[in-house]
Design a protein around this motif. Structure first.
Motif, short mmCIF file in Angstrom:
data_model
loop_
_atom_site.label_atom_id
_atom_site.label_comp_id
_atom_site.label_asym_id
_atom_site.label_seq_id
_atom_site.Cartn_x
_atom_site.Cartn_y
_atom_site.Cartn_z
N ARG A 85 0.83 -1.21 0.00
CA ARG A 85 0.00 0.00 0.00
C ARG A 85 0.86 1.25 0.00
O ARG A 85 2.02 1.23 0.37
N ARG A 86 0.24 2.36 -0.45
CA ARG A 86 0.87 3.68 -0.50
C ARG A 86 1.99 3.74 -1.54
O ARG A 86 2.96 4.46 -1.38
N ARG A 87 1.83 2.94 -2.61
CA ARG A 87 2.83 2.94 -3.69
C ARG A 87 2.20 3.21 -5.05
O ARG A 87 2.82 2.97 -6.08
N GLY A 88 0.94 3.64 -5.07
CA GLY A 88 0.29 3.99 -6.33
C GLY A 88 -0.45 2.86 -7.01
O GLY A 88 -0.99 3.04 -8.11
N ILE A 89 -0.51 1.70 -6.39
CA ILE A 89 -1.18 0.55 -7.02
C ILE A 89 -2.69 0.78 -7.11
O ILE A 89 -3.30 0.55 -8.15
N GLY A 90 -3.28 1.26 -6.02
CA GLY A 90 -4.72 1.55 -6.04
C GLY A 90 -5.04 2.60 -7.09
O GLY A 90 -6.03 2.48 -7.83
N SER A 91 -4.23 3.63 -7.17
CA SER A 91 -4.44 4.68 -8.18
C SER A 91 -4.32 4.12 -9.59
O SER A 91 -5.11 4.48 -10.48
N ALA A 92 -3.36 3.24 -9.81
CA ALA A 92 -3.19 2.63 -11.14
C ALA A 92 -4.41 1.79 -11.49
O ALA A 92 -4.87 1.80 -12.64
N LEU A 93 -4.94 1.06 -10.53
CA LEU A 93 -6.15 0.26 -10.77
C LEU A 93 -7.34 1.16 -11.09
O LEU A 93 -8.11 0.87 -12.01
N LEU A 94 -7.50 2.24 -10.35
CA LEU A 94 -8.61 3.15 -10.62
C LEU A 94 -8.48 3.81 -11.98
O LEU A 94 -9.46 3.96 -12.70
N THR A 95 -7.27 4.17 -12.37
CA THR A 95 -7.06 4.75 -13.70
C THR A 95 -7.45 3.75 -14.78
O THR A 95 -8.14 4.10 -15.75
N ALA A 96 -7.03 2.50 -14.62
CA ALA A 96 -7.39 1.46 -15.60
C ALA A 96 -8.89 1.26 -15.65
O ALA A 96 -9.48 1.10 -16.74
#
Length: 144
Positions: A85-96
């Motif tokens: 967590r806190r490494r941009g993975i959630g953001s990358a998933l939301l962008t996709a």
């Protein structure tokens, strides 16, 4: 171009489902009545692009379900492994997920976020999502 630590985002296949279910037990907050092999198989069979996986170095590190019913876009099961967590993975998933919705013609996305999962609220706010206090979510489990 992806960096070495950037996640690879791809749709899940039938071969991924056991790993996804095991992952949710570690990374997701709470469980759902549909968190079983039959439920996830049904999702992937109905919409093979809906369950998105994030992988880093071959490891499953995140998921999101990006469902579209032809009218609204719905986000479920955004989960990132606690060690990642806190490494941009959630953001990358939301962008996709949002790119998928745009390609399908979706114009509005809603997300199911547990009120008690305060750690996730920051991620959703940072991505531009906000709670709609005028709405109350009513649910009813359906008979199997």
């Amino acid at each position: 171009m992806r960096g070495m630590n950037d996640p690879r985002i791809r749709p899940a296949s039938a071969d991924d489902l056991d790993a996804v279910l095991a992952f949710w037990k570690v990374a997701a907050e709470g469980t759902s009545i549909s968190d079983d092999r039959t439920g996830v198989e049904r999702l992937v069979a109905r919409d093979p692009e809906a369950l998105l996986l994030a992988e880093c170095d071959g490891d499953l590190v995140g998921t999101v379900i990006a469902g579209f019913d032809g009218w609204r876009c719905h986000l479920y099961r955004l989960a990132v492994h606690p060690d990642r967590r806190r490494r941009g993975i959630g953001s990358a998933l939301l962008t996709a997920a949002e790119e998928r919705f745009a390609a399908l013609g979706g114009r509005r996305a809603d997300a199911m976020v547990l009120d008690r999962n305060e750690r996730a609220h920051h991620t959703w706010h940072a991505a531009g999502y906000a709670p709609e206090p005028q709405w109350s979510r009513w649910v009813k489990p359906l008979p199997e």
